[in-house]
Design an enzyme around this catalytic site. Structure first.
Site, PDB file in Angstrom:
ATOM      1  N   ASP A 185       0.908  -1.146   0.000  1.00 45.55           N
ATOM      2  CA  ASP A 185       0.000   0.000   0.000  1.00 45.55           C
ATOM      3  C   ASP A 185       0.950   1.199   0.000  1.00 45.55           C
ATOM      4  OD1 ASP A 185      -1.589   2.153   0.532  1.00 45.55           O
ATOM      5  OD2 ASP A 185      -2.787   1.162   2.064  1.00 45.55           O
ATOM      6  N   HIS A 186       1.166   1.778  -1.197  1.00 45.07           N
ATOM      7  CA  HIS A 186       2.263   2.743  -1.314  1.00 45.07           C
ATOM      8  C   HIS A 186       2.095   3.942  -0.392  1.00 45.07           C
ATOM      9  CE1 HIS A 186      -0.614   4.720  -3.983  1.00 45.07           C
ATOM     10  NE2 HIS A 186       0.044   5.812  -3.729  1.00 45.07           N
ATOM     11  N   LYS A 190       4.977   6.747   2.237  1.00 43.02           N
ATOM     12  CA  LYS A 190       5.157   8.201   2.128  1.00 43.02           C
ATOM     13  C   LYS A 190       5.854   8.724   3.381  1.00 43.02           C
ATOM     14  CE  LYS A 190       1.267   9.143  -0.900  1.00 43.02           C
ATOM     15  NZ  LYS A 190       1.956   9.671  -2.067  1.00 43.02           N
ATOM     16  N   HIS A 248      -5.887   2.776   1.959  1.00 44.27           N
ATOM     17  CA  HIS A 248      -5.092   3.918   2.425  1.00 44.27           C
ATOM     18  C   HIS A 248      -5.688   4.583   3.675  1.00 44.27           C
ATOM     19  CE1 HIS A 248      -3.395   3.377  -1.435  1.00 44.27           C
ATOM     20  NE2 HIS A 248      -4.222   4.122  -2.111  1.00 44.27           N
TER      21      HIS A 248
HETATM   22  P1  NAP Z   1      -0.672  -1.595 -17.017  1.00 46.45           P
HETATM   23  O1  NAP Z   1      -0.049  -0.315 -17.433  1.00 46.45           O
HETATM   24  O2  NAP Z   1      -1.902  -2.047 -17.708  1.00 46.45           O
HETATM   25  O3  NAP Z   1       0.442  -2.729 -17.173  1.00 46.45           O
HETATM   26  C1  NAP Z   1       0.161  -4.092 -17.151  1.00 46.45           C
HETATM   27  C2  NAP Z   1       1.413  -4.866 -17.517  1.00 46.45           C
HETATM   28  O4  NAP Z   1       1.108  -6.254 -17.524  1.00 46.45           O
HETATM   29  C3  NAP Z   1       1.967  -4.518 -18.886  1.00 46.45           C
HETATM   30  O5  NAP Z   1       3.375  -4.545 -18.826  1.00 46.45           O
HETATM   31  C4  NAP Z   1       1.453  -5.647 -19.750  1.00 46.45           C
HETATM   32  O6  NAP Z   1       2.281  -5.772 -20.865  1.00 46.45           O
HETATM   33  C5  NAP Z   1       1.570  -6.815 -18.767  1.00 46.45           C
HETATM   34  N1  NAP Z   1       0.723  -7.956 -19.093  1.00 46.45           N
HETATM   35  C6  NAP Z   1      -0.624  -7.949 -19.277  1.00 46.45           C
HETATM   36  N2  NAP Z   1      -1.055  -9.190 -19.564  1.00 46.45           N
HETATM   37  C7  NAP Z   1       0.031  -9.987 -19.552  1.00 46.45           C
HETATM   38  C8  NAP Z   1       0.227 -11.379 -19.780  1.00 46.45           C
HETATM   39  N3  NAP Z   1      -0.778 -12.189 -20.064  1.00 46.45           N
HETATM   40  N4  NAP Z   1       1.477 -11.877 -19.678  1.00 46.45           N
HETATM   41  C9  NAP Z   1       2.524 -11.069 -19.396  1.00 46.45           C
HETATM   42  N5  NAP Z   1       2.386  -9.749 -19.149  1.00 46.45           N
HETATM   43  C10 NAP Z   1       1.165  -9.213 -19.242  1.00 46.45           C
HETATM   44  O7  NAP Z   1      -0.994  -1.616 -15.475  1.00 46.45           O
HETATM   45  P2  NAP Z   1      -0.286  -0.770 -14.319  1.00 46.45           P
HETATM   46  O8  NAP Z   1      -0.950   0.544 -14.199  1.00 46.45           O
HETATM   47  O9  NAP Z   1       1.179  -0.804 -14.504  1.00 46.45           O
HETATM   48  O10 NAP Z   1      -0.729  -1.583 -13.027  1.00 46.45           O
HETATM   49  C11 NAP Z   1      -0.123  -2.805 -12.666  1.00 46.45           C
HETATM   50  C12 NAP Z   1      -0.614  -3.204 -11.282  1.00 46.45           C
HETATM   51  O11 NAP Z   1      -0.230  -2.218 -10.356  1.00 46.45           O
HETATM   52  C13 NAP Z   1      -2.145  -3.315 -11.178  1.00 46.45           C
HETATM   53  O12 NAP Z   1      -2.472  -4.334 -10.268  1.00 46.45           O
HETATM   54  C14 NAP Z   1      -2.541  -1.966 -10.591  1.00 46.45           C
HETATM   55  O13 NAP Z   1      -3.760  -2.016  -9.890  1.00 46.45           O
HETATM   56  C15 NAP Z   1      -1.374  -1.704  -9.674  1.00 46.45           C
HETATM   57  N6  NAP Z   1      -1.165  -0.284  -9.371  1.00 46.45           N
HETATM   58  C16 NAP Z   1      -0.785   0.566 -10.371  1.00 46.45           C
HETATM   59  C17 NAP Z   1      -0.567   1.899 -10.075  1.00 46.45           C
HETATM   60  C18 NAP Z   1      -0.088   2.865 -11.131  1.00 46.45           C
HETATM   61  O14 NAP Z   1       0.245   4.001 -10.778  1.00 46.45           O
HETATM   62  N7  NAP Z   1      -0.043   2.483 -12.385  1.00 46.45           N
HETATM   63  C19 NAP Z   1      -0.740   2.371  -8.762  1.00 46.45           C
HETATM   64  C20 NAP Z   1      -1.142   1.480  -7.772  1.00 46.45           C
HETATM   65  C21 NAP Z   1      -1.342   0.158  -8.100  1.00 46.45           C
HETATM   66  P3  NAP Z   1       1.841  -6.484 -22.234  1.00 46.45           P
HETATM   67  O15 NAP Z   1       0.493  -5.978 -22.603  1.00 46.45           O
HETATM   68  O16 NAP Z   1       2.936  -6.131 -23.221  1.00 46.45           O
HETATM   69  O17 NAP Z   1       1.837  -7.938 -21.940  1.00 46.45           O
END
Ligand code: NAP
Length: 504
Positions: A185-186, A190, A248
């Site tokens: 939980d980032h 902080k 959070h």
């Molecule tokens: P995202 O931008 O949609 O990235 C998803 C990643 O997973 C991509 O690298 C995608 O690449 C890969 N992927 C999807 N299907 C796949 C498969 N079958 N095999 C291998 N790789 C696969 O999502 P994100 O925003 O980075 O979020 C990732 C996680 O972090 C989620 O659980 C989200 O809730 C959490 N999170 C994110 C943030 C944020 O700021 N982004 C903040 C808090 C929490 P390909 O499509 O090339 O496979």
């Protein structure tokens, strides 16, 4: 929450290597940890995703992320070259067995080079529906090591409800020991959030006041100016209660409400936090009616630009019943807090972006000053500002200079910017260093996650079962629905905000 560096050679395997989280947060954090000397000399980052990329193309992608999002600015040539040679990419789908057999071969090769102290950290930066599959494959293809040399980081959201959180916990417990699981939980990483513990437990003057005898009420307010943006598809299945309060905000509440731990041991601190969640009063249907408020934003104007209402945002159901605002009054039923309300509110498209915790103390028991002496009388307040301003301020009454006795509230302020010159690390830097040094203090234990879900489930179920007839019920750029003002005003209080710095 350590200050030491990571001494063990570390192999990061980042599932979701090309994703937003890695580019914006993880890669910049690891790069900065390395530049600041917190990493072992021997380390490697293996990014994986389906996109076809060479190692070099992946390195360039990460460089773009770091250049755009690192707190330290653009990469420096020497530091980048040293970093880049430790970065690898494997193009693979997590549903294919080769993903894991190839990974095993790469890890074994690196481990051989790094020696017996090498540790592997699997970071699941992928959509939550892939968490179980990846964890199961790590076990199936014999990639799970011991408590000493293998850890897994699970991103939020951890479960969609109590049942799915329990299911995921059960699945993970069959593969890893609890000591290997880091539920992130980032918010907990902080700087200002970590300082709550320091402020409460490293100073003697607060503890005698930190209870129902001296505190009148507590407010936690996490507000955002932005709307859902490109996250409509995800957000519409989640909402403010799941997205912010279950994790959070309840964690912030635990830091304010917890008893004094006997030491700084991760489990001791987490035990004290769970005690708060367990003492929180469950919501009856009547409590939900009287002590919770949900809202959804309509279109409006923000800084001269027209912005869409929630139901017309990209990937959002035009009849959506999802709340973009939630407020609630909680009680912690124990000796310290009996009868003291904890008001929380959070929402999108609100007037100001800020995360504030306000502790309002009771009024003086007897007023010695003649009526009229105070131009403005205000009870003492302690205000912890988490972001964007990073400060702790104590509001007290003081005499205005002059021949007359005139009292006014003034702020005694500890302001990070004015006190320290060093830049605060990003939350992900703190948390990734914690994972590398096996410190679970700032990570959610299985029982913490489940207790938080247990508390919010009656509200989730009630809101989902009854379509709100009033949605949308607040315009963009407001402080949310009027009912949220009424929720706190009924008890004689109002929501507190800091003077605007990030607006106008
Ligand atoms: P995202 O931008 O949609 O990235 C998803 C990643 O997973 C991509 O690298 C995608 O690449 C890969 N992927 C999807 N299907 C796949 C498969 N079958 N095999 C291998 N790789 C696969 O999502 P994100 O925003 O980075 O979020 C990732 C996680 O972090 C989620 O659980 C989200 O809730 C959490 N999170 C994110 C943030 C944020 O700021 N982004 C903040 C808090 C929490 P390909 O499509 O090339 O496979």
């Amino acid at each position: 929450m350590k200050t030491s560096k990571c001494l063990n050679p570390t192999i990061f395997v980042i599932f979701g290597g090309t994703g937003d989280l890695n580019l914006r947060k993880l890669a910049p954090a690891i790069y900065n940890l390395n530049s600041d000397g917190f990493m072992s000399k021997e380390y490697a980052i293996i990014g994986t995703a389906r996109k076809k990329l060479t190692d070099d193309e992946f390195r360039t992608t990460l460089m773009g992320g770091i250049n755009s999002f690192s707190r330290a600015g653009k990469v420096k040539k020497d530091q980048w070259e040293e970093f880049a040679k430790n970065v690898y990419y494997s193009s693979s789908d997590v549903s294919a067995p080769e993903t894991f057999t190839d990974l095993k071969a790469s890890i074994e090769k690196l481990k051989k080079a790094f020696g017996p102290k090498a540790q592997v950290i699997y970071y699941l930066a992928v959509a939550p529906n892939l968490f179980p599959l990846i964890a199961e494959c790590l076990q199936k293809y014999d990639l799970v090591g011991t408590e000493e040399d293998c850890r897994v980081v699970i991103e939020k959201p951890f479960g969609h409800d109590l049942e799915s959180a329990k299911e995921l916990n059960k699945l993970l417990a069959g593969i890893f020991s609890e000591k290997q699981i880091y539920r992130i939980d980032h918010y907990l990483g902080k700087e200002t959030v970590q300082n709550i513990m320091a402020f409460r437990f490293a100073n003697s003057f607060l503890e005698p006041l930190w209870n129902r005898n001296h505190i009148e009420h507590v407010q936690i307010s996490v507000t955002e100016q932005l709307g859902v943006g490109d996250r409509g598809g995800y957000y519409d299945g989640s909402g403010a209660l799941r997205d912010m309060i279950q994790n959070h905000i309840l964690q912030l509440l635990c830091l304010i409400g917890m008893e004094t731990p006997i030491n700084f041991d991760a489990d001791e601190i987490r035990n004290k936090k769970v005690d708060v969640l367990k003492a929180m009063r469950p919501f009856s249907p009547e409590d939900i009616r009287l002590s919770t408020v949900r809202g959804q934003y309509s279109k409006g104007w923000v800084e001269g630009k027209e912005v869409p209402g929630y139901r017309t945002e990209k990937d959002v159901n035009p009849q959506s019943n999802t709340e973009t605002f939630a407020a609630a009054k909680f009680f912690v039923d124990n000796w310290r807090w009996q009868g003291i309300p904890f008001y929380v509110r959070t929402g999108k498209r609100l007037f100001q972006t800020s995360s504030l915790i306000t502790i309002q103390f009771k009024d003086v028991p007897h007023q010695i000053f003649p009526a009229g002496v105070a131009e403005h009388w205000q009870q003492n307040r302690l205000i912890i500002s988490i972001q964007p301003e990073m400060s702790i301020r104590l509001q007290v009454q003081a005499k205005r200079p002059g021949l007359d006795m005139v009292l006014n509230p003034v702020d005694m302020v500890f302001d990070y910017k004015g006190t320290y010159t060093a830049q605060a690390p990003e939350a992900y830097e703190t948390l990734l260093l914690d994972v590398m040094t096996a410190d679970q203090t700032q990570f959610m234990r299985a029982d913490q996650v489940e207790s938080a879900w247990e508390l919010v489930m009656p509200i989730v179920n009630s809101w989902e079962s009854k379509t709100s007839l009033s949605f949308p019920n607040y315009p963009a750029d407001s402080w949310g629905p009027e009912d949220a003002e009424a929720l706190i005003a009924r008890d004689g209080f109002h929501w507190f905000t800091l003077p605007l710095k990030n607006k106008d």
